[in-house]
Design an enzyme around this catalytic site. Structure first.
Site, short mmCIF file in Angstrom:
data_model
loop_
_atom_site.label_atom_id
_atom_site.label_comp_id
_atom_site.label_asym_id
_atom_site.label_seq_id
_atom_site.Cartn_x
_atom_site.Cartn_y
_atom_site.Cartn_z
CG HIS A 187 -1.81 -1.18 1.35
ND1 HIS A 187 -3.06 -1.27 0.78
CD2 HIS A 187 -1.59 -2.36 1.98
CE1 HIS A 187 -3.59 -2.45 1.07
NE2 HIS A 187 -2.71 -3.13 1.79
CB SER A 317 14.14 20.55 -14.92
OG SER A 317 13.44 21.77 -14.77
CE LYS A 323 12.63 17.59 -10.99
NZ LYS A 323 12.22 16.39 -11.72
CD GLU A 330 9.41 10.33 -16.46
OE1 GLU A 330 9.74 11.00 -17.47
OE2 GLU A 330 9.43 10.80 -15.31
#
Length: 464
Positions: A187, A317, A323, A330
């Site tokens: 969870h 980014s 970053k 993805e």
């Protein structure tokens, strides 16, 4: 422009085009789109037409010289030499995929290009696209045959090897990371410890099972509709034609293709394609889960989980310097989502087998082949990503030591309620479970240490 004729009349066709009237009418009728059925499908159409010509010559259906020229021209199509001549649903153009549901326009595009090129090979004269190139065939059995052949080749040459490479990469990391004990999570909340190697072993097993599911769908794809012609009865196809062509296709591809046991099923339904797509969807779901887990495990790295590090591939980014994002996972996630969408369309397309013919074959062909290609590329991308993963063992140890749920190992000895009390106090005071349990005198120290052995917790059974 030049004038071409078919059974419906005269049509203007560009001078440089090898296609004829039927193809041009399809281009006029069906709007341009951004989809195509693809090079492999066109190549398979060429293969089918080449072998059909050779068998038609052997059976006396098409005169030998004409058949030889047709076979030579069709082999050129199979090799990709005339892809620019396939504007209907494939090739280098992207026009008119959504057309007659039987794929008649795609079949006639092949027939006309091959007929035109065969006439050039002969040095003049005329080759008829219907009477000679399409002899003993119908779009209704050629197109489903091409779908099965193209999908089978794509699965065996592209997808299955890619899945093997991915499972191998994951198995390698399972061994490499076997000693890294970390917090388990259910969870998305803290759970009892696992080893990072166990997580990667689970991923490897997922991919291996997915590969087996795809392999299990192959036998039905190897059954071909050729020989059923218009409605499954085989009208206008001589006995032995389909078996001989299919044997030749099997010889060219190395795959055990066979003639359909029931031609009415083979043409009216696309259940084999639906089944194969279902297996592809399952693989997509597995790759989605694995890629998403890698994103979670690498999150941060300073304020997230940060238990693994992915190779830095590109700036993440345009505004935040330094970053780095998990770009490969993805990309895999997006490919997987597309495959699931393709499967939904294939499923609904398969339901549209109306009486003697399925009438969504161009869409099924496009989606099935795209799904296979997407998964093959995604699996290879993910394998490369996995190979570059490193474990942050110190971060994993830090997090698991702070995990109060390790108190679960005490429950069989001290009971659920007392274990819960230890956990609540440890969480409230921000102290290690061992320290609180020792202070509460729930077990002798040596027994407590044995019960809270983190590595042993990952091996199952009762604590020692």
């Amino acid at each position: 422009m030049r004038i071409e004729r078919d059974s419906m009349g005269e049509v203007e066709v560009p001078d440089g085009a090898r296609w004829g009237a039927s193809t041009q009418v399809a281009l006029d009728n069906f709007p341009a789109g951004a989809d195509r059925v693809g090079r492999r499908f066109i190549g398979v159409l060429g293969m089918i037409k080449a072998e059909a010509a050779r068998v038609n010559a052997a059976l006396g259906i098409v005169e030998a010289a004409a058949a030889a020229a047709i076979a030579a021209a069709a082999d050129e199509v199979a090799q990709g030499l005339h892809d620019e001549q396939f504007p209907v649903g494939g090739g280098t153009f992207v026009t008119g995929l959504f057309q007659s549901g039987s794929g008649t326009s795609m079949n006639m595009n092949a027939n006309e290009v091959i007929a035109h090129r065969a006439a050039e090979i002969l040095g003049g004269g005329t080759i008829h696209p219907n009477d000679q190139v399409n002899a003993s065939q119908s779009s209704n059995d050629v197109v489903p045959t091409a779908i099965h052949v193209a999908a089978s080749i794509a699965v065996t040459t592209d997808l299955l090897p890619a899945l093997s490479r991915l499972s191998g990469a994951l198995e390698g990391k399972a061994v490499e990371f076997d000693g890294v004990v970390k917090s388990g999570r259910t969870h998305l909340m803290d759970a009892t410890p696992v080893r990072l190697g166990q997580e990667f072993g689970g991923y490897a097993a997922q991919v291996g099972k997915g590969r087996a599911r795809v392999e299990a769908a192959l036998p039905d794809l190897l059954e071909l509709a050729l020989g059923g012609t218009a409605v499954g009865t085989g009208i206008n196809a001589p006995r032995g034609f389909a078996a001989a062509v299919i044997e030749a296709i099997a010889g060219r591809t190395g795959l055990a293709f066979r003639e359909a046991g029931n031609h009415f099923e083979a043409q009216a339904s696309k259940d084999a394609a639906v089944q194969a797509s279902g297996a592809l969807k399952t693989v997509a779901v597995s790759l989605f889960k694995i890629a998403n887990d890698l994103r979670w495990l690498a999150s941060g790295p300073s304020t997230g989980l940060g238990e693994i590090r992915l190779a830095a591939l590109q700036p993440g980014s345009s505004i935040m310097p330094g970053k780095v994002n998990p770009v490969i996972p993805e990309a895999v996630v997006q490919a997987a989502i597309q495959v699931v969408g393709n499967d939904a369309a294939i499923t609904w397309g398969g339901a549209n087998g109306n009486l003697e013919l399925n009438v969504v074959m161009p869409l099924i062909a496009r989606n099935l082949l795209e799904s296979i290609g997407l998964l093959a590329v995604a699996a290879d991308l993910l394998a490369t990503c996995v190979a570059g993963i490193t474990a942050d063992a110190a971060r994993a140890a830090e997090l698991v030591e702070r995990n109060v749920i390790i108190v679960t190992a005490l429950a069989p000895r001290i009971g659920y309620d007392l274990a819960a009390a230890v956990a609540k106090r440890a969480a409230a005071e921000g102290r290690p479970v061992r320290e609180v349990a020792l202070e509460m005198d729930v077990l002798p120290e040596a027994e407590l240490d044995a019960a809270l052995d983190l590595y042993r917790m990952t091996e199952g059974g009762l604590p020692g």
